[in-house]
Motif scaffolding. Structure first.
Motif, PDB file in Angstrom:
ATOM      1  N   SER A  63      -8.110   0.282  -2.782  1.00  0.00           N
ATOM      2  CA  SER A  63      -9.077   0.977  -1.906  1.00  0.00           C
ATOM      3  C   SER A  63      -8.831   0.496  -0.480  1.00  0.00           C
ATOM      4  CB  SER A  63     -10.509   0.631  -2.335  1.00  0.00           C
ATOM      5  OG  SER A  63     -10.797  -0.701  -1.962  1.00  0.00           O
ATOM      6  N   SER A  64      -9.134   1.374   0.468  1.00  0.00           N
ATOM      7  CA  SER A  64      -9.011   0.994   1.874  1.00  0.00           C
ATOM      8  C   SER A  64      -9.878  -0.225   2.166  1.00  0.00           C
ATOM      9  CB  SER A  64      -9.455   2.159   2.770  1.00  0.00           C
ATOM     10  OG  SER A  64      -8.536   3.213   2.690  1.00  0.00           O
ATOM     11  N   PHE A  65     -10.943  -0.384   1.381  1.00  0.00           N
ATOM     12  CA  PHE A  65     -11.839  -1.514   1.639  1.00  0.00           C
ATOM     13  C   PHE A  65     -11.098  -2.843   1.516  1.00  0.00           C
ATOM     14  CE2 PHE A  65     -15.788  -3.650   2.074  1.00  0.00           C
ATOM     15  CZ  PHE A  65     -15.695  -4.787   1.288  1.00  0.00           C
ATOM     16  N   TRP A  66     -10.427  -3.057   0.393  1.00  0.00           N
ATOM     17  CA  TRP A  66      -9.722  -4.356   0.208  1.00  0.00           C
ATOM     18  C   TRP A  66      -8.448  -4.425   1.034  1.00  0.00           C
ATOM     19  CZ3 TRP A  66     -12.527  -8.059  -1.677  1.00  0.00           C
ATOM     20  CH2 TRP A  66     -13.547  -7.776  -2.604  1.00  0.00           C
ATOM     21  N   ASN A  67      -7.821  -3.278   1.275  1.00  0.00           N
ATOM     22  CA  ASN A  67      -6.554  -3.276   2.021  1.00  0.00           C
ATOM     23  C   ASN A  67      -6.761  -3.414   3.524  1.00  0.00           C
ATOM     24  OD1 ASN A  67      -3.500  -2.528   1.334  1.00  0.00           O
ATOM     25  ND2 ASN A  67      -3.957  -1.567   3.291  1.00  0.00           N
ATOM     26  N   PHE A  68      -7.889  -2.943   4.023  1.00  0.00           N
ATOM     27  CA  PHE A  68      -8.126  -2.980   5.474  1.00  0.00           C
ATOM     28  C   PHE A  68      -9.484  -3.578   5.868  1.00  0.00           C
ATOM     29  CE2 PHE A  68      -4.357  -0.923   6.668  1.00  0.00           C
ATOM     30  CZ  PHE A  68      -4.166   0.275   6.006  1.00  0.00           C
ATOM     31  N   ASP A  69     -10.596  -2.981   5.365  1.00  0.00           N
ATOM     32  CA  ASP A  69     -11.915  -3.398   5.872  1.00  0.00           C
ATOM     33  C   ASP A  69     -12.202  -4.871   5.607  1.00  0.00           C
ATOM     34  OD1 ASP A  69     -12.366  -0.265   4.858  1.00  0.00           O
ATOM     35  OD2 ASP A  69     -13.199  -0.754   6.818  1.00  0.00           O
ATOM     36  N   ALA A  70     -11.897  -5.344   4.393  1.00  0.00           N
ATOM     37  CA  ALA A  70     -12.156  -6.766   4.067  1.00  0.00           C
ATOM     38  C   ALA A  70     -11.346  -7.701   4.950  1.00  0.00           C
ATOM     39  CB  ALA A  70     -11.813  -7.025   2.598  1.00  0.00           C
ATOM     40  N   LEU A  71     -10.249  -7.178   5.511  1.00  0.00           N
ATOM     41  CA  LEU A  71      -9.381  -7.979   6.394  1.00  0.00           C
ATOM     42  C   LEU A  71      -9.792  -7.821   7.861  1.00  0.00           C
ATOM     43  CD1 LEU A  71      -5.912  -7.074   4.812  1.00  0.00           C
ATOM     44  CD2 LEU A  71      -7.300  -9.073   4.349  1.00  0.00           C
TER      45      LEU A  71
END
Ligand SMILES: COC[C@@H]1[C@H](c2ccc(C#Cc3ccccc3)cc2)[C@@H]2CN(C(=O)Nc3ccc(OC4CC4)cc3)C[C@@H](O)[C@@H](O)CN12
Length: 292
Positions: A63-71
Motif C-alpha cells: 500500500s502507498s501507506f507503508w511505501n510512502f506515508d509511513a516514511l
C-alpha cells in the motif's frame, strides 16, 4: 550390440572387447547458479555474520501507506507519481491499517510534531490506500519498525534483499525492476558515527576498504549520505549506495521511544553483480546468454 542382433540372438556369435570398468563416463553438462543468486547468497551471508535478521519481503504489492506515508514522504512528492511508480487498479480490501497510527501519520504530515513543522497540506486517506508495486524494500523496513514499536523496546538489526519496481526508462544499466539490498540498525542513542562505522564494516566484507561519503537527500532520512568506494581496477570512485538516519517524523508516530534512532543503508544487487562478473549490459543478467 544393436536392438536387431539382440532380438534375433545373433549377439551370441559376435566378438566383444573386454568391458573397461575404469573408463570415465561422458562429462555431464551441469547447470550453473545465476550470478545474481550467487552474489545474493554472498551478501546474505555477510549480513548473517554481522548478526542481522532477514525481513519478510514476500509481498511485491504494497500500500502507498507503508511505501510512502509511513516514511513521511508527502503525497505530492514526484516519486509518488505514476511516471515513477507502478500503481495497481485492484483496490485491496485485505490491507487493514492500525487506525491510531494512521491518525498520528496524518497529523505529522499535516501539522508536524516531534519538533517538525510537517508539510502543511491536507493528507488524504484514499491516496494512502492506493496499491502499488513497492518502489523500495524500505516499505518492509517501515512495517518491521512499526511492529517493533508495539512491544517493549529491544534493539534490532534487520536486512532485506529482494525485488523492487520503478516506472523508469529502461537503458543499458537500468530496468523497470531491480533487487534492493537494505540494512538497518535500531537502537538507543545511535549517531551518524555508528552509521559510518557499520558501513565500513559491511563494505569491507565486500572488499571495499576505501570509502567516502557525500551529503545527500532522502525524504525519509536526515542526515543522508551517498556512499562511494575507490575501485582500484577502474582507478576511480564508484557510487556504491545510499544511507541515512530515519527521521523522527517517521519513527515517533510508530511509538518508538524518543531516544531510539535507526541507521540504514541500501544498494542494488545488479550493480555489484555486473561489476564482479564483468557484465556490461543489465539485459545480459536476464537474457538467455550463457554466462561463465
Ligand atoms: C534507482 O537507482 C537506485 C539504485 C540502487 C539503490 C540506490 C539507493 C538505495 C537506497 C537506500 C536507502 C537509503 C537510506 C535508508 C534506507 C535505504 C538502494 C538501491 C543503486 C545504488 N548503487 C549501487 O548499488 N552501486 C554499487 C553497489 C555495489 C558495487 O559493488 C561493486 C563491486 C564494486 C558497485 C556499485 C549506486 C548507483 O549504482 C546508483 O546509480 C543506482 N542505485
Amino acid at each position: 550390440l544393436t536392438r536387431d542382433n539382440f532380438q534375433s540372438g545373433e549377439w551370441k556369435e559376435l566378438e566383444f572387447k573386454e568391458y573397461n570398468y575404469s573408463a570415465k563416463g561422458q562429462p555431464l553438462e551441469g547447470g550453473n547458479l545465476h550470478p545474481l543468486l550467487k552474489v545474493r547468497a554472498q551478501l546474505k551471508q555477510i549480513f548473517l555474520c554481522m548478526g542481522f535478521e532477514e525481513m519478510p519481503t514476500n509481498n511485491f504489492v504494497e500500500s502507498s501507506f507503508w511505501n510512502f506515508d509511513a516514511l513521511f514522504q508527502p503525497q505530492q512528492h514526484p516519486a509518488r507519481d505514476s511516471h515513477d511508480t507502478f500503481f495497481l487498479e485492484a483496490r485491496s480490501t485485505t490491507k487493514i491499517l492500525p487506525e491510531d497510527y494512521v491518525l498520528r501519520v496524518t497529523q505529522v504530515h499535516e501539522s508536524g510534531g516531534y519538533g517538525s513543522r510537517g508539510y502543511a497540506y491536507d493528507w488524504k486517506r484514499e491516496e494512502a490506500n492506493k496499491n502499488l508495486l513497492r518502489t523500495h524494500t524500505t516499505s518492509v523496513s517501515s512495517r518491521m519498525l512499526y511492529q517493533l514499536a508495539q512491544k517493549p523496546f529491544a534493539p534490532k538489526k534487520y536486512f532485506s534483499i529482494d525485488r523492487v519496481f520503478r516506472n523508469e526508462a529502461v537503458d543499458r544499466t537500468h530496468l523497470a525492476e531491480f533487487h534492493q539490498i537494505e540494512g538497518l540498525v535500531c537502537d538507543r542513542g545511535l549517531t551518524l558515527c555508528d552509521l559510518i562505522g557499520v558501513l565500513h564494516d559491511f563494505f569491507s566484507r565486500l572488499g571495499m576498504t576505501k570509502l567516502k561519503f557525500k551529503p545527500a537527500y532522502n525524504p525519509y532520512t536526515e542526515p543522508s549520505m551517498e556512499i562511494f568506494s575507490y575501485h582500484e581496477g577502474f582507478k576511480k570512485w564508484v557510487e556504491v549506495g545510499n544511507s541515512g538516519m530515519f527521521r523522527p517524523e517517521m519513527l515517533q508516530p510508530m511509538g518508538l521511544p524518543e531516544d531510539v534512532q535507526v541507521i540504514a543503508w541500501g544498494l542494488s544487487l545488479e550493480r555489484p553483480t555486473m561489476i564482479l562478473y564483468g557484465i556490461d549490459s543489465i539485459r545480459d543478467l536476464f537474457g538467455h546468454k550463457i554466462l561463465g
